[in-house]
Scaffold this motif. Sequence first.
Motif, PDB file in Angstrom:
ATOM      1  N   LEU A  73       6.048  13.160   0.804  1.00 54.86           N
ATOM      2  CA  LEU A  73       5.124  12.041   1.016  1.00 54.86           C
ATOM      3  C   LEU A  73       5.548  10.855   0.149  1.00 54.86           C
ATOM      4  O   LEU A  73       5.531   9.696   0.587  1.00 54.86           O
ATOM      5  N   THR A  92       1.020  13.762  -7.808  1.00 55.91           N
ATOM      6  CA  THR A  92       0.404  15.022  -7.401  1.00 55.91           C
ATOM      7  C   THR A  92       1.430  16.005  -6.847  1.00 55.91           C
ATOM      8  O   THR A  92       1.054  16.983  -6.197  1.00 55.91           O
ATOM      9  N   ALA A 132      -6.660  -5.474   2.571  1.00 51.62           N
ATOM     10  CA  ALA A 132      -6.465  -4.257   1.777  1.00 51.62           C
ATOM     11  C   ALA A 132      -6.672  -3.030   2.668  1.00 51.62           C
ATOM     12  O   ALA A 132      -5.876  -2.078   2.647  1.00 51.62           O
ATOM     13  N   PRO A 142      -0.591  -3.403  -4.862  1.00 50.95           N
ATOM     14  CA  PRO A 142      -1.897  -3.862  -4.371  1.00 50.95           C
ATOM     15  C   PRO A 142      -1.991  -5.387  -4.324  1.00 50.95           C
ATOM     16  O   PRO A 142      -2.614  -5.954  -3.416  1.00 50.95           O
ATOM     17  N   ALA A 143      -1.348  -6.054  -5.289  1.00 49.65           N
ATOM     18  CA  ALA A 143      -1.365  -7.516  -5.278  1.00 49.65           C
ATOM     19  C   ALA A 143      -0.538  -8.040  -4.106  1.00 49.65           C
ATOM     20  O   ALA A 143      -0.909  -9.016  -3.450  1.00 49.65           O
ATOM     21  N   ALA A 173      -6.529   8.408   3.741  1.00 51.58           N
ATOM     22  CA  ALA A 173      -6.321   6.962   3.535  1.00 51.58           C
ATOM     23  C   ALA A 173      -6.429   6.216   4.870  1.00 51.58           C
ATOM     24  O   ALA A 173      -6.908   5.080   4.912  1.00 51.58           O
ATOM     25  N   VAL A 211       1.612   2.368  -3.468  1.00 48.33           N
ATOM     26  CA  VAL A 211       0.509   3.071  -4.138  1.00 48.33           C
ATOM     27  C   VAL A 211       0.441   4.515  -3.635  1.00 48.33           C
ATOM     28  O   VAL A 211       0.279   5.460  -4.421  1.00 48.33           O
ATOM     29  N   LEU A 212       0.618   4.671  -2.348  1.00 43.68           N
ATOM     30  CA  LEU A 212       0.606   6.008  -1.760  1.00 43.68           C
ATOM     31  C   LEU A 212       1.748   6.852  -2.357  1.00 43.68           C
ATOM     32  O   LEU A 212       1.569   8.033  -2.696  1.00 43.68           O
ATOM     33  N   PRO A 271      -3.469  13.388   2.040  1.00 49.41           N
ATOM     34  CA  PRO A 271      -3.954  12.116   1.475  1.00 49.41           C
ATOM     35  C   PRO A 271      -3.776  10.954   2.460  1.00 49.41           C
ATOM     36  O   PRO A 271      -4.621  10.052   2.521  1.00 49.41           O
ATOM     37  N   ALA A 281       0.829  -1.208   0.000  1.00 50.05           N
ATOM     38  CA  ALA A 281       0.000   0.000   0.000  1.00 50.05           C
ATOM     39  C   ALA A 281       0.867   1.263   0.000  1.00 50.05           C
ATOM     40  O   ALA A 281       0.482   2.289  -0.575  1.00 50.05           O
ATOM     41  N   GLY A 306       0.912   7.981  -5.852  1.00 48.51           N
ATOM     42  CA  GLY A 306      -0.055   9.078  -5.809  1.00 48.51           C
ATOM     43  C   GLY A 306       0.644  10.387  -5.473  1.00 48.51           C
ATOM     44  O   GLY A 306       0.368  11.435  -6.075  1.00 48.51           O
ATOM     45  N   ALA A 307       1.560  10.333  -4.521  1.00 47.82           N
ATOM     46  CA  ALA A 307       2.290  11.532  -4.120  1.00 47.82           C
ATOM     47  C   ALA A 307       3.174  12.032  -5.248  1.00 47.82           C
ATOM     48  O   ALA A 307       3.288  13.237  -5.499  1.00 47.82           O
ATOM     49  N   MET A 349      -3.785  -0.347   3.753  1.00 48.10           N
ATOM     50  CA  MET A 349      -3.959   1.079   3.467  1.00 48.10           C
ATOM     51  C   MET A 349      -3.758   1.906   4.737  1.00 48.10           C
ATOM     52  O   MET A 349      -3.054   2.922   4.733  1.00 48.10           O
TER      53      MET A 349
END
Lengths: 288, 316
Positions: free
Chosen positions: B69, B64, B183, B153-154, B209, B56-57, B205, B53, B60-61, B187
């Motif tokens: 982060l 954006t 999951a 995620p997997a 989360a 993924v975070l 975020p 996770a 995203g950081a 997260m």
Amino acid sequence: MTTGEMAPRAPQVQEEAGYPRHPPRMGFFTDTSVCIGCKACEVACKEWNRLPADGPFELTGMSFDNTTQLSASTWRHVAFIEQRKPVRAPGGPAGDQQDLRWLMASDVCKHCTDAACLNVCPTGSLFRTEFGTVVVQDDVCNGCGYCVSACPYGVIDKREDDGRVFKCTLCYDRIGDGLIPACAKACPTESIQYGPLDELLERAEARLADLHGDGVPDARLYGNDPADGVRGNGAFFLLLDEPEVYGLPPAPRDATRDLPAMWAHAAVAAVTLVCGIAVAFAGSRRAG
Amino acid sequence: MTTRESAGDRAAGTTGQDGRRFASYYDRHVVKPPVWHERYVGGYLYLGGLAGASSVLAAGAELTGRPRLARAGKVAALTGISLSAAALIADLGRPERFVNMLRTFKPTSPMNMGSWLLAAYGPLAGAGAVTDLTGRFPAAGRAACYGAALLGPAVATYTAVLIGDTAVPAWHGGHREMPFMFAGSAMASAAGAALLAAPAAENAPARHAAVLGTVLELAAGRLMRRRMGMVAETYERGRAGSLLRAAETLGVLGAAGALAAARAPRPRAIAALSGAALLAASACLRLGVFAAGVASAEDPRYTVVPQRERLSAAAS
Ligand code: SF4
Ligand code: SF4
């Protein structure tokens, strides 16, 4: 439990495993109705396979059973059950009601058609032999222990001092040379019968019919049904009570059957995780 | 005579705590309790989730424009995956044979699939973190970061399949909801690590989360126990029960703290405390799930009674 006159044919699991030519599927039929609890099978197995002791000897108070279970170092285990139950001895006079009945049964790896241990093994250490049996390759096993949790019968186990797992091989080293497995050889009452699985299944049907005719309605076959949760066993049994009385699961199932559903749920959960984090970012545009 | 009687009675049947009678062999387990060690395999479940996770975070950081982060996520991912691989190897009876996991490709074995997944994900997580920390090869680093986010995620949810594909009643019985619980927990733990490591200006975020993850974890866990029938007891009693109650309390506190941190007088301290609580909550959840599995395998009731119910349902 099968009641038809024709024994169901055992699934030809060797073909599924990719053997183009192979001997017939071999197995065990353990007829517990003639077991006398001598434990010759336990001893013969220990000797032939040079299995170490299970630990310090202890009296368990479980009738004559001081072995207690199948383990990495015990590949045949004789269970003893004392029951208060009026029974008529097979062939005995109708009035011969006894107060105590003693059930004895020699348990072993079932050499499942759908073998959960084999399916989950990550190294390929567990494999299907040309005889349709399930065997551990001890030079490959890395002792991950997955098979131990996967087996629905609690058969295979890890030897902690060694690090690897062990179980019955159906005497792979003997049957390849035309010998019969050590336990079957040692059994004095032919409670343990070894042979081509199809023949054993037929013999078991006949024996079951005899017992029912003799007034032993409790007799039933266990592990013979290719429609069960593991598509039947290579080592099946004739029992005189419910399987769980002997410590056997009443409806075992290879968990791998649910694997497609499990992967599907995990995939949706993975997408949910991504969406959740995306939402967390979308909701933070100003603050960030 | 008394010995005989008690031996016979013990062998023939056991009365469960709920009064339901079922037969067992001297009350002994039917399936073998897992030989996995709680601290290693429980830790593996936890750290894998944290790593997956976090990737993924981090992505995203990265997308954006929140570099600190992103860095926190990448470092958490590398730390988590390294420690989780170490825990997996330490649990083996023959650790030097770890590579045997990759001697075949075997879709029926979640552990084999997981090993391949880790073999692909680990280097990506590593490259992402190292390039970020050193500032070298930024383009490759970004690619690695996104790659890790694709596999992350997997990595976080496959562990539910790993334990679900067993004869352990509490694990297999939850195989539908467990991936969602994992999951959510993953997260929340990734958010926790970010709250500890990233500055308040960038961690909005992570705060969101934390809340979403905790809600998902709790909801999936509830649903799982409700659908599981009598085996759900193993999640409520004993060691598993204590751990899971601790996970719930810590998770709710952590999520609430994460939300409050933005408006609190000392946002940094509140965020850090919440982050630590979320990390601890996720660890407790995984250890609790592990303990429930062990408890369900040790007691024959959880193997026999559901199977009997299945048989009578099929017969009627
Ligand atoms: S009984 Fe257990 S160890 Fe034996 S083949 Fe079946 S799953 Fe494997
Ligand atoms: S312990 Fe050995 S035989 Fe069992 S699953 Fe792991 S590698 Fe395969």
